[in-house]
Design a protein around this motif. Structure first.
Motif, PDB file in Angstrom:
ATOM      1  N   ALA A 287      64.581  45.171  -0.180  1.00 56.48           N
ATOM      2  CA  ALA A 287      65.672  46.002   0.656  1.00 56.48           C
ATOM      3  C   ALA A 287      67.092  45.969   0.458  1.00 56.48           C
ATOM      4  CB  ALA A 287      65.403  45.472   1.989  1.00 56.48           C
ATOM      5  N   SER A 310      61.726  50.357  -2.594  1.00 46.17           N
ATOM      6  CA  SER A 310      63.167  50.097  -2.222  1.00 46.17           C
ATOM      7  C   SER A 310      63.096  50.616  -0.871  1.00 46.17           C
ATOM      8  CB  SER A 310      64.009  50.538  -3.233  1.00 46.17           C
ATOM      9  OG  SER A 310      64.102  51.965  -3.174  1.00 46.17           O
ATOM     10  N   HIS A 311      64.122  50.072   0.021  1.00 44.92           N
ATOM     11  CA  HIS A 311      63.879  50.490   1.368  1.00 44.92           C
ATOM     12  C   HIS A 311      65.543  50.204   1.566  1.00 44.92           C
ATOM     13  CE1 HIS A 311      63.588  50.692   5.587  1.00 44.92           C
ATOM     14  NE2 HIS A 311      64.229  49.638   5.569  1.00 44.92           N
ATOM     15  N   LYS A 312      66.216  51.484   2.068  1.00 46.89           N
ATOM     16  CA  LYS A 312      67.587  51.227   2.688  1.00 46.89           C
ATOM     17  C   LYS A 312      67.626  50.697   3.986  1.00 46.89           C
ATOM     18  CE  LYS A 312      70.086  55.215   1.917  1.00 46.89           C
ATOM     19  NZ  LYS A 312      70.136  56.665   2.037  1.00 46.89           N
ATOM     20  N   TRP A 322      61.522  44.266   6.833  1.00 48.16           N
ATOM     21  CA  TRP A 322      60.875  45.125   5.874  1.00 48.16           C
ATOM     22  C   TRP A 322      60.273  44.091   4.765  1.00 48.16           C
ATOM     23  CZ3 TRP A 322      61.307  46.048   0.780  1.00 48.16           C
ATOM     24  CH2 TRP A 322      60.823  47.130   0.074  1.00 48.16           C
ATOM     25  N   GLN A 326      56.271  43.154   3.216  1.00 50.39           N
ATOM     26  CA  GLN A 326      55.794  43.444   1.856  1.00 50.39           C
ATOM     27  C   GLN A 326      55.165  42.294   1.019  1.00 50.39           C
ATOM     28  OE1 GLN A 326      56.447  46.822   1.051  1.00 50.39           O
ATOM     29  NE2 GLN A 326      57.471  46.466   3.219  1.00 50.39           N
TER      30      GLN A 326
END
Length: 327
Positions: A287, A310-312, A322, A326
């Motif tokens: 993240a 990927s995560h914003k 988040w 995972q």
């Protein structure tokens, strides 16, 4: 069949080559300036990506390299003649890290009309005075090629500078996929402690999640790496490569330290651009929080954000949540 992150890496490498292929001529010598002899593993990743690009795509290596502190125009010209000149990429085009900008402008002023290519940079100016200084240096020089790594920097440079401007991914992607050992902890927070750290992030992590940065190094390890590089050049009687091998060895030492650090985790939360990039190179979910002037999201929106790895994250808490999903 390639994994999604491997396909992304290949695509970005192709874009890099498309941007740079016309500026590399294998029959001419070249110089790479502003070697990052600093603790930041991200800068070493960029340097190694630059070296990998020159080696793997063009079968060349620099004939002259320098740090800011030991640059010599006369020594460079003695080594490269009418060859090509490249400046190290990164996130220091502007006045947050003013020493690098002053060095860049000094090189432009010393070599008017000589083509100089800037490896991909993010741009951020806080001062109109510093921006005007950069504009004058680029305008007087007359043959500067500026590669930038996000759309915001592209539009800014096109409006402000009289030079060729191109959009190009970060050079670290030329390192390629990196195999790693299995992770030993669930989540790692890799958060900046300097003036680029994410805005308004209070570090209040759940128990069991370590918070680290990658700016701590063992000076003796780096010195040993440099000495090993020197010895390899002497052993191979490659005396013209002593400095190149010494500094490449230091960059590799720092880069491997960073990879070892982040690969311990099953998932990562970070506000460092090159933790994001290196997490993609090792295929690890992460993240990303934006840094204080939008560098990370700008790059992700332009090149690297469309991947399930990927995560914003809008906040540290959301990033942690988040990451927990995972593992």
């Amino acid at each position: 069949m390639q994994a999604p992150h491997s396909q992304l890496i290949s695509n970005l490498q192709a874009q890099i080559h498309d941007c740079l292929k016309d500026y590399i001529q294998p029959d001419r010598h070249l110089a790479c300036l502003d070697f990052p002899d600093i603790k930041n593993c991200g800068d070493s990743a960029i340097w190694l990506g630059q070296m990998a690009y020159l080696r793997n795509w063009h079968k060349v290596q620099p004939n002259y390299i320098s740090r800011m502190k030991d640059f010599s125009k006369s020594a460079m010209l003695k080594r490269i003649g009418d060859g090509q000149i490249f400046l190290h990429g990164g996130g220091n085009f502007g006045d947050i890290w003013l020493g690098h900008q002053k060095f860049r402008e000094m090189v432009l002023n010393k070599l008017p009309g000589r083509q100089i290519v800037q490896f991909p940079q993010s741009i951020h100016f806080q001062s109109k005075t510093h921006l005007e200084s950069a504009r004058r240096a680029i305008g007087r020089h007359g043959n500067f090629v500026l590669l930038v790594r996000d759309e915001k920097s592209l539009h800014f440079a096109q409006q402000q500078f009289d030079c060729v401007v191109k959009l190009c991914p970060d050079m670290a992607f030329c390192i390629g996929d990196i195999p790693t050992d299995k992770p030993s902890l669930p989540i790692l927070a890799m958060l900046r402690q300097d003036k680029e750290k994410a805005s308004n992030v209070a570090i209040n992590l759940p128990s069991g999640i370590p918070c680290e940065d990658w700016m701590t190094e063992n000076k003796m390890d780096v010195r040993r790496a440099k000495f090993s590089g020197i010895k390899s050049a002497i052993r191979d009687r490659a005396f013209s490569e002593i400095r190149l091998r010494m500094l490449n060895a230091a960059a590799n030492n720092r880069f491997q330290r960073g990879i070892k650090q982040i690969s311990r985790a099953q998932a990562i939360v970070t506000d460092r651009l090159h933790v994001h990039i290196c997490s993609l190179l090792i295929g690890r979910p992460h993240a990303a929080l934006d840094n204080n002037y939008g560098k990370i999201y700008g790059f992700m929106d332009t090149f690297s954000g469309k991947t399930p790895l990927s995560h914003k994250a809008a906040s540290l808490e959301e990033g942690i949540a988040w990451a927990q999903q995972q593992i």
